[in-house]
Enzyme design. Sequence first.
Site, PDB file in Angstrom:
ATOM      1  N   GLY A   1     -15.574   5.777  -1.915  1.00 13.74           N
ATOM      2  CA  GLY A   1     -14.860   6.002  -0.659  1.00 13.74           C
ATOM      3  C   GLY A   1     -14.696   4.747   0.156  1.00 13.74           C
ATOM      4  O   GLY A   1     -14.446   4.798   1.355  1.00 13.74           O
TER       5      GLY A   1
ATOM      6  N   TYR B   1      -4.152  11.859   1.414  1.00 14.35           N
ATOM      7  CA  TYR B   1      -3.505  11.130   0.310  1.00 14.35           C
ATOM      8  C   TYR B   1      -2.531  12.021  -0.464  1.00 14.35           C
ATOM      9  O   TYR B   1      -1.362  11.685  -0.643  1.00 14.35           O
ATOM     10  CB  TYR B   1      -4.575  10.559  -0.627  1.00 14.35           C
ATOM     11  CG  TYR B   1      -3.988   9.653  -1.687  1.00 14.35           C
ATOM     12  CD1 TYR B   1      -3.849   8.291  -1.462  1.00 14.35           C
ATOM     13  CD2 TYR B   1      -3.557  10.176  -2.904  1.00 14.35           C
ATOM     14  CE1 TYR B   1      -3.294   7.470  -2.424  1.00 14.35           C
ATOM     15  CE2 TYR B   1      -3.000   9.350  -3.866  1.00 14.35           C
ATOM     16  CZ  TYR B   1      -2.883   8.002  -3.630  1.00 14.35           C
ATOM     17  OH  TYR B   1      -2.319   7.191  -4.580  1.00 14.35           O
TER      18      TYR B   1
ATOM     19  N   ASP C   1      -4.753   0.763  -9.091  1.00 18.77           N
ATOM     20  CA  ASP C   1      -6.155   0.374  -9.241  1.00 18.77           C
ATOM     21  C   ASP C   1      -6.501   0.055 -10.696  1.00 18.77           C
ATOM     22  O   ASP C   1      -7.155  -0.950 -10.988  1.00 18.77           O
ATOM     23  CB  ASP C   1      -7.067   1.497  -8.744  1.00 18.77           C
ATOM     24  CG  ASP C   1      -6.693   1.956  -7.348  1.00 18.77           C
ATOM     25  OD1 ASP C   1      -6.034   1.181  -6.635  1.00 18.77           O
ATOM     26  OD2 ASP C   1      -7.053   3.086  -6.977  1.00 18.77           O
TER      27      ASP C   1
ATOM     28  N   GLU D   1       0.842  -1.210   0.000  1.00 15.97           N
ATOM     29  CA  GLU D   1       0.000   0.000   0.000  1.00 15.97           C
ATOM     30  C   GLU D   1       0.870   1.251   0.000  1.00 15.97           C
ATOM     31  O   GLU D   1       1.879   1.314   0.718  1.00 15.97           O
ATOM     32  CB  GLU D   1      -0.881  -0.049   1.254  1.00 15.97           C
ATOM     33  CG  GLU D   1      -2.288   0.404   1.049  1.00 15.97           C
ATOM     34  CD  GLU D   1      -3.104  -0.479   0.102  1.00 15.97           C
ATOM     35  OE1 GLU D   1      -3.080  -0.244  -1.126  1.00 15.97           O
ATOM     36  OE2 GLU D   1      -3.789  -1.390   0.597  1.00 15.97           O
TER      37      GLU D   1
ATOM     38  N   SER E   1     -13.725   2.215  -6.455  1.00 19.93           N
ATOM     39  CA  SER E   1     -14.868   2.532  -7.312  1.00 19.93           C
ATOM     40  C   SER E   1     -14.432   3.460  -8.443  1.00 19.93           C
ATOM     41  O   SER E   1     -14.984   3.414  -9.543  1.00 19.93           O
ATOM     42  CB  SER E   1     -15.975   3.188  -6.485  1.00 19.93           C
ATOM     43  OG  SER E   1     -15.495   4.354  -5.854  1.00 19.93           O
ATOM     44  N   SER E   2     -13.432   4.297  -8.202  1.00 16.79           N
ATOM     45  CA  SER E   2     -12.992   5.250  -9.232  1.00 16.79           C
ATOM     46  C   SER E   2     -12.400   4.535 -10.436  1.00 16.79           C
ATOM     47  O   SER E   2     -12.786   4.803 -11.579  1.00 16.79           O
ATOM     48  CB  SER E   2     -11.944   6.209  -8.671  1.00 16.79           C
ATOM     49  OG  SER E   2     -12.479   6.947  -7.631  1.00 16.79           O
TER      50      SER E   2
HETATM   51  C1  GLA Z   1      -5.492   4.467  -3.731  1.00 22.24           C
HETATM   52  C2  GLA Z   1      -4.852   4.945  -5.026  1.00 22.24           C
HETATM   53  C3  GLA Z   1      -3.776   3.974  -5.494  1.00 22.24           C
HETATM   54  C4  GLA Z   1      -2.801   3.632  -4.376  1.00 22.24           C
HETATM   55  C5  GLA Z   1      -3.531   3.273  -3.086  1.00 22.24           C
HETATM   56  C6  GLA Z   1      -2.598   3.098  -1.913  1.00 22.24           C
HETATM   57  O1  GLA Z   1      -6.204   3.291  -3.961  1.00 22.24           O
HETATM   58  O2  GLA Z   1      -5.820   5.082  -6.022  1.00 22.24           O
HETATM   59  O3  GLA Z   1      -3.114   4.520  -6.615  1.00 22.24           O
HETATM   60  O4  GLA Z   1      -1.892   4.669  -4.182  1.00 22.24           O
HETATM   61  O5  GLA Z   1      -4.492   4.254  -2.744  1.00 22.24           O
HETATM   62  O6  GLA Z   1      -1.828   1.967  -2.090  1.00 22.24           O
END
Ligand code: GLA
Length: 343
Positions: free
Chosen positions: A104, A205, A154, A16, A109-110
């Site tokens: 969220g 973030y 993602d 992560e 979902s994005s």
């Molecule tokens: C979100 C972001 C990813 C990644 C994760 C953390 O999901 O969209 O690109 O950075 O957080 O691992």
Amino acid sequence: MTVSAFGPGRVNLIGEHTDYNGGLALPFAIAEGVTVTATPLDGTDIVAIAHDAGGEEDRFALAAPPRDGEGWRAFVRGMVAELTTAGHDLRPVRLEIRGTIAQGSGLSSSAALEVALALALLGTDPPAADRPALARLCSRVENDWVGARTGLLDQTASLLGEPGTALRIDFQTMEVTPIALDLQGWQLVTVDSGQSHSLSAADGYNERRAECAEACRVLDIETVSQAGLREAQDLQEPLRRRVLHVLDENARVDATVQALERHEIRDVGRLLDASHASLRDLYDSSTPQVEQTVQRLKDQGAAGARMVGGGFGGHVLALFPPGTPLPDDAHTVEPGPGAHLKD
Ligand code: GLA
């Protein structure tokens, strides 16, 4: 002809906040996601309807998507613009958007929305060789149109996922290696912490991304994953802890791959716990509600539990041994197929 495209969400088993740091991750596509149906329209407009947003509608000229879209509209407008810029000859369509992942939730979902929009607008199932470039295009939509400085984790998982398989992604080289996810009867579940997160500028973030960029500047390296342990230890706080998290998390990804290959699933649980502790203590991306959820799952018999995705809320991923009853609010997840057109 009407086409329907499905973009899956993803669970990241481990790794992560490593994607935008040139590191390693181990995600898989899940059965939940977003479906976009595209029906040809006369005229010169794109029309989009978000059924999960109470049937809200957007309409704009295909030739000139406006820059000022908020929320889900920014995804649609950005996707049309980026596909056109990339040389695709799009047609006027009506897009119907329906999803099964809450926004969220940390289950992406994005990316599911971006990927489903892309396939519906293109009207094709892209061949495997074209998918990495499409993942980058989807990521540009999120970065430049939606304003979330997310990495490629993602979109890569959503586009390249395969049943039964997690993907070891090396973000330095963009090499993707399928790893069989054979859990020997153990179960992976997600549980909602009840706290929604957003990856926009207002949240932690983008701040973490800025801290990582600053660490690279101070150390004169391109990505945090290139940092040496000794020089990382000498950094000022909080940069020191941010870099140590990334270096340790990269090592945990390969330790998880090895544990899976040896069928030592309890070790996977320990690695999930270690990842969570690092995200909480070194990356400062946990919240009291996430901590309560992790603790509850551990009390209910999870061998490992950690926040998943960007953190600051969202879902918790937990690993339960065979025979342990699952909590009522647990949802079993397993690797499903990547994005595809539906029949
Ligand atoms: C979100 C972001 C990813 C990644 C994760 C953390 O999901 O969209 O690109 O950075 O957080 O691992």
